[in-house]
Design a protein around this motif. Structure first.
Motif, PDB file in Angstrom:
ATOM      1  N   LEU A 175       0.812  -1.209   0.000  1.00  0.00           N
ATOM      2  CA  LEU A 175       0.000   0.000   0.000  1.00  0.00           C
ATOM      3  C   LEU A 175       0.849   1.264   0.000  1.00  0.00           C
ATOM      4  N   ALA A 176       1.947   1.228   0.754  1.00  0.00           N
ATOM      5  CA  ALA A 176       2.712   2.461   0.948  1.00  0.00           C
ATOM      6  C   ALA A 176       3.570   2.850  -0.243  1.00  0.00           C
ATOM      7  N   THR A 177       3.953   1.878  -1.070  1.00  0.00           N
ATOM      8  CA  THR A 177       4.947   2.186  -2.097  1.00  0.00           C
ATOM      9  C   THR A 177       4.525   1.847  -3.511  1.00  0.00           C
ATOM     10  N   THR A 178       3.281   1.451  -3.709  1.00  0.00           N
ATOM     11  CA  THR A 178       2.865   1.098  -5.070  1.00  0.00           C
ATOM     12  C   THR A 178       1.738   1.984  -5.574  1.00  0.00           C
ATOM     13  N   ASP A 179       1.703   2.138  -6.872  1.00  0.00           N
ATOM     14  CA  ASP A 179       0.633   2.877  -7.526  1.00  0.00           C
ATOM     15  C   ASP A 179      -0.574   1.956  -7.651  1.00  0.00           C
ATOM     16  N   PRO A 180      -1.745   2.346  -7.156  1.00  0.00           N
ATOM     17  CA  PRO A 180      -2.887   1.427  -7.140  1.00  0.00           C
ATOM     18  C   PRO A 180      -3.386   1.015  -8.520  1.00  0.00           C
ATOM     19  N   LEU A 181      -3.171   1.833  -9.548  1.00  0.00           N
ATOM     20  CA  LEU A 181      -3.668   1.483 -10.878  1.00  0.00           C
ATOM     21  C   LEU A 181      -2.744   0.504 -11.585  1.00  0.00           C
ATOM     22  N   LEU A 204      -2.061   0.829 -18.092  1.00  0.00           N
ATOM     23  CA  LEU A 204      -1.770  -0.521 -17.622  1.00  0.00           C
ATOM     24  C   LEU A 204      -0.920  -1.285 -18.625  1.00  0.00           C
ATOM     25  N   ALA A 205      -1.268  -1.195 -19.891  1.00  0.00           N
ATOM     26  CA  ALA A 205      -0.532  -1.920 -20.925  1.00  0.00           C
ATOM     27  C   ALA A 205       0.899  -1.410 -21.047  1.00  0.00           C
ATOM     28  N   ALA A 257       2.657   0.195 -18.740  1.00  0.00           N
ATOM     29  CA  ALA A 257       3.383  -0.178 -17.515  1.00  0.00           C
ATOM     30  C   ALA A 257       3.830  -1.631 -17.581  1.00  0.00           C
ATOM     31  N   SER A 258       2.951  -2.509 -18.042  1.00  0.00           N
ATOM     32  CA  SER A 258       3.265  -3.936 -18.111  1.00  0.00           C
ATOM     33  C   SER A 258       4.386  -4.204 -19.107  1.00  0.00           C
ATOM     34  N   ARG A 259       4.354  -3.553 -20.249  1.00  0.00           N
ATOM     35  CA  ARG A 259       5.382  -3.800 -21.263  1.00  0.00           C
ATOM     36  C   ARG A 259       6.740  -3.265 -20.813  1.00  0.00           C
ATOM     37  N   ILE A 260       6.740  -2.129 -20.153  1.00  0.00           N
ATOM     38  CA  ILE A 260       8.009  -1.601 -19.641  1.00  0.00           C
ATOM     39  C   ILE A 260       8.594  -2.578 -18.632  1.00  0.00           C
ATOM     40  N   ARG A 261       7.768  -3.027 -17.692  1.00  0.00           N
ATOM     41  CA  ARG A 261       8.223  -3.936 -16.638  1.00  0.00           C
ATOM     42  C   ARG A 261       8.745  -5.249 -17.235  1.00  0.00           C
ATOM     43  N   ASP A 262       8.069  -5.753 -18.254  1.00  0.00           N
ATOM     44  CA  ASP A 262       8.456  -7.030 -18.849  1.00  0.00           C
ATOM     45  C   ASP A 262       9.743  -6.943 -19.655  1.00  0.00           C
ATOM     46  N   ASN A 263      10.170  -5.750 -20.006  1.00  0.00           N
ATOM     47  CA  ASN A 263      11.373  -5.577 -20.820  1.00  0.00           C
ATOM     48  C   ASN A 263      12.558  -5.057 -20.015  1.00  0.00           C
ATOM     49  N   LEU A 264      12.495  -5.195 -18.687  1.00  0.00           N
ATOM     50  CA  LEU A 264      13.592  -4.786 -17.825  1.00  0.00           C
ATOM     51  C   LEU A 264      14.171  -5.995 -17.101  1.00  0.00           C
ATOM     52  N   ARG A 265      15.382  -5.837 -16.572  1.00  0.00           N
ATOM     53  CA  ARG A 265      15.993  -6.890 -15.765  1.00  0.00           C
ATOM     54  C   ARG A 265      15.359  -6.922 -14.377  1.00  0.00           C
ATOM     55  N   SER A 297       5.347   0.577 -29.276  1.00  0.00           N
ATOM     56  CA  SER A 297       4.802   0.960 -30.585  1.00  0.00           C
ATOM     57  C   SER A 297       4.576  -0.227 -31.526  1.00  0.00           C
ATOM     58  N   SER A 298       5.250  -1.354 -31.258  1.00  0.00           N
ATOM     59  CA  SER A 298       5.196  -2.463 -32.225  1.00  0.00           C
ATOM     60  C   SER A 298       3.900  -3.265 -32.175  1.00  0.00           C
ATOM     61  N   VAL A 299       3.206  -3.251 -31.035  1.00  0.00           N
ATOM     62  CA  VAL A 299       1.980  -4.042 -30.890  1.00  0.00           C
ATOM     63  C   VAL A 299       0.848  -3.147 -30.399  1.00  0.00           C
ATOM     64  N   PRO A 300      -0.281  -3.055 -31.125  1.00  0.00           N
ATOM     65  CA  PRO A 300      -1.403  -2.210 -30.694  1.00  0.00           C
ATOM     66  C   PRO A 300      -1.954  -2.654 -29.335  1.00  0.00           C
ATOM     67  N   ILE A 301      -2.504  -1.696 -28.601  1.00  0.00           N
ATOM     68  CA  ILE A 301      -3.139  -1.965 -27.307  1.00  0.00           C
ATOM     69  C   ILE A 301      -4.636  -2.073 -27.529  1.00  0.00           C
ATOM     70  N   LEU A 302      -5.247  -3.133 -26.986  1.00  0.00           N
ATOM     71  CA  LEU A 302      -6.697  -3.291 -27.111  1.00  0.00           C
ATOM     72  C   LEU A 302      -7.404  -2.510 -26.007  1.00  0.00           C
ATOM     73  N   LEU A 303      -8.283  -1.602 -26.413  1.00  0.00           N
ATOM     74  CA  LEU A 303      -9.074  -0.833 -25.455  1.00  0.00           C
ATOM     75  C   LEU A 303     -10.229  -1.694 -24.936  1.00  0.00           C
ATOM     76  N   PRO A 304     -10.901  -1.285 -23.860  1.00  0.00           N
ATOM     77  CA  PRO A 304     -11.988  -2.094 -23.293  1.00  0.00           C
ATOM     78  C   PRO A 304     -13.072  -2.490 -24.293  1.00  0.00           C
ATOM     79  N   ASP A 305     -13.319  -1.653 -25.305  1.00  0.00           N
ATOM     80  CA  ASP A 305     -14.356  -1.993 -26.289  1.00  0.00           C
ATOM     81  C   ASP A 305     -13.807  -2.807 -27.457  1.00  0.00           C
TER      82      ASP A 305
END
Length: 478
Positions: free
Chosen positions: A286-292, A346-347, A349-357, A394-402
């Motif tokens: 709770l103290a150190t993470t972004d809730p979204l 969200l997308a 953030a996830s891609r950045i995290r997945d491409n780091l050590r 940029s290489s893969v489109p992000i799917l929006l909720p709709d």
């Protein structure tokens, strides 16, 4: 950046041969011929591990002199000895060495042992740094409990050694014998074990390749430490065990005292890791993470970066900071709505995290901006890392909720802190800066580094977006 090793060996030919072997394995090597020179060598260039030749000396006395020379640095020590038998190994282990290997041990085993020791030290150091960051928020975790009875399951692959069974009687932990199949089945174990002791006979060496990966794949065994007991002189088997993730190894001919010491040390390291992991999970959530996004938040990242800069200054290793911004993010919210904007955040953030050590850190800095911290990265490597992140978005489109596909892009500003850039005039003028002053200086350096990355980000946006810009200021100071 390569790990720094210090060789302490009086024999020039040993130092020459080991330097060649270790440099080929991408280690940075410093060598001295006696323990009296260690403190000066460490002061000139901090090291990650010490290789100490104890041949012809009392290992306990040599370790005592080395401890006085290194002070409270906590640098792990691997002893090398011409007569690395049970008695001399135990003398080294009892006085603080991580292990002792024979001077004629195969290079593959020496390198595997080095990797294991360095991996343990790095993991504990990283968890400790995160604990310190959490403590800055006022959180305190319970101290690790030492001296508790551990739960150890014993599995024999091949023919069991009667001598080993007798030696294990002196180990002061709960020992439960299981078959290989019982070990790997959840229902075969009543409670999660702290450690797995695998005795591997020479005729069953091939089974190790299947069993160790399976242990790490089982949820009830994943956090258990593993010690592999192998036949005397079975160096190839020892190397395979370490490379497959064993926490510790020992020969069948080891004394009960040595086995007990290795098991106790292994369990102590596990208790520390478990305690710090629990602290991380509870205090940070709770103290150190972004809730979204689930990323670290700005407050934590700045504390972590300040501490990382202090370490970079001490070790002389570089550190790269990136400011990442989603291009035209306001138009996403205006056109598709805030739910779609959250999906894009969200997308990305996830891609950045997945491409780091694993050792890198990414945080949500605010709005659609992210801060990325990459220790031990500089120069062309930092530019390649930034381009990899940019391309992943940029290489893969992000799917929006709709279900609408949206191609998002990011702009990245990069700033690199080299050792010369970290050395401010105040630190050059005095070699005895107190901790408060050093902490204040780190805060100023952090602000300056982020400012450089921010300016580079602004240049990337002005240059057309969807691009990487390197801070000239940080680069010119390298």
């Amino acid at each position: 950046m390569p790990k720094r090793l210090l060789l302490v060996d009086p024999i020039p030919t040993h130092r020459i041969r080991l330097k060649a072997v270790l440099r080929a394995a991408q280690y940075d090597i410093t060598s001295v011929d006696r323990i009296a020179c260690v403190s000066g060598a460490i002061a000139a260039s901090p090291v990650d591990l010490i290789l100490l030749n104890t041949s012809g000396t009392d290992p306990a006395q040599a370790m005592s002199r080395l401890t006085k020379a290194t002070g409270p640095s906590g640098v792990p020590v691997l002893c090398r000895d011409d007569e690395a038998g049970p008695l001399r190994r135990m003398q080294a282990l009892a006085t603080g060495a991580c292990d002792m290997v024979a001077t004629r041990v195969p290079e593959t085993l020496l390198l595997a042992r080095l990797r294991g020791i360095l991996r343990d030290a790095e993991a504990i150091g990283e968890l400790e740094r995160r604990r310190v960051a959490a403590a800055s928020f006022g959180f305190r975790e319970q101290a690790a409990r030492f001296g508790t009875v551990g739960r150890i399951v014993c599995v024999t692959l091949g023919s069991p050694s009667l001598a080993l069974q007798e030696d294990l009687r002196s180990v002061s932990h709960t020992m439960t014998g299981l078959t290989r199949d019982e070990l790997l089945r959840d229902e075969g174990i009543r409670s999660t074990p702290d450690a797995v002791l695998l005795e591997v006979g020479a005729e069953a060496a091939d089974q190790l390749d299947a069993v160790l990966p399976e242990i790490r794949a089982r949820s009830h065994l994943r956090d258990a430490s593993v010690i592999v007991i192998h036949p005397m002189g079975a160096h190839d088997l020892a190397v395979r065990a370490l490379n497959l993730g064993a926490s510790e190894i020992a020969e069948v001919g080891s004394s009960g005292l040595e086995l007990g010491h290795r098991i106790e040390t292994m369990l102590s390291r596990k208790r520390v890791r478990d305690s710090l992991r629990r602290s991380t999970e509870e205090s940070f959530r709770l103290a150190t993470t972004d809730p979204l996004t689930g990323l670290f938040n700005r407050r934590y990242a700045e504390v972590y970066l300040s501490d990382a800069l202090l370490r970079a200054k001490e070790t002389g290793r570089p550190l790269t900071v990136m400011m990442v911004d989603i291009d035209h993010f306001k138009s996403v919210n205006d056109t598709y709505g805030h739910a779609s904007g959250d999906a894009v955040l969200l997308a990305v953030a996830s891609r950045i995290r997945d491409n780091l050590r694993a050792m890198d850190l990414v945080s949500r800095h605010g709005g659609e901006e992210f801060l990325v911290i990459l220790p031990d990265i500089a120069g062309h490597e930092s530019e390649l890392a930034a381009e990899r992140l940019r391309d992943s978005i940029s290489s893969v489109p992000i799917l929006l909720p709709d279900g609408t596909p949206l191609t998002a892009t990011i702009s990245i500003g990069v700033a690199v802190s080299q050792a010369s850039w970290l050395q401010s005039e105040s630190s050059k003028a005095s070699s005895s800066v107190d901790y408060a002053a050093a902490e204040h200086q780190a805060g100023s350096l952090m602000d300056e580094l982020i400012s450089c990355a921010d300016a580079a980000l602004y240049a990337a946006k002005n240059g057309g977006r969807n691009r990487v810009s390197i801070s000239r200021r940080a680069a010119s100071a390298a």
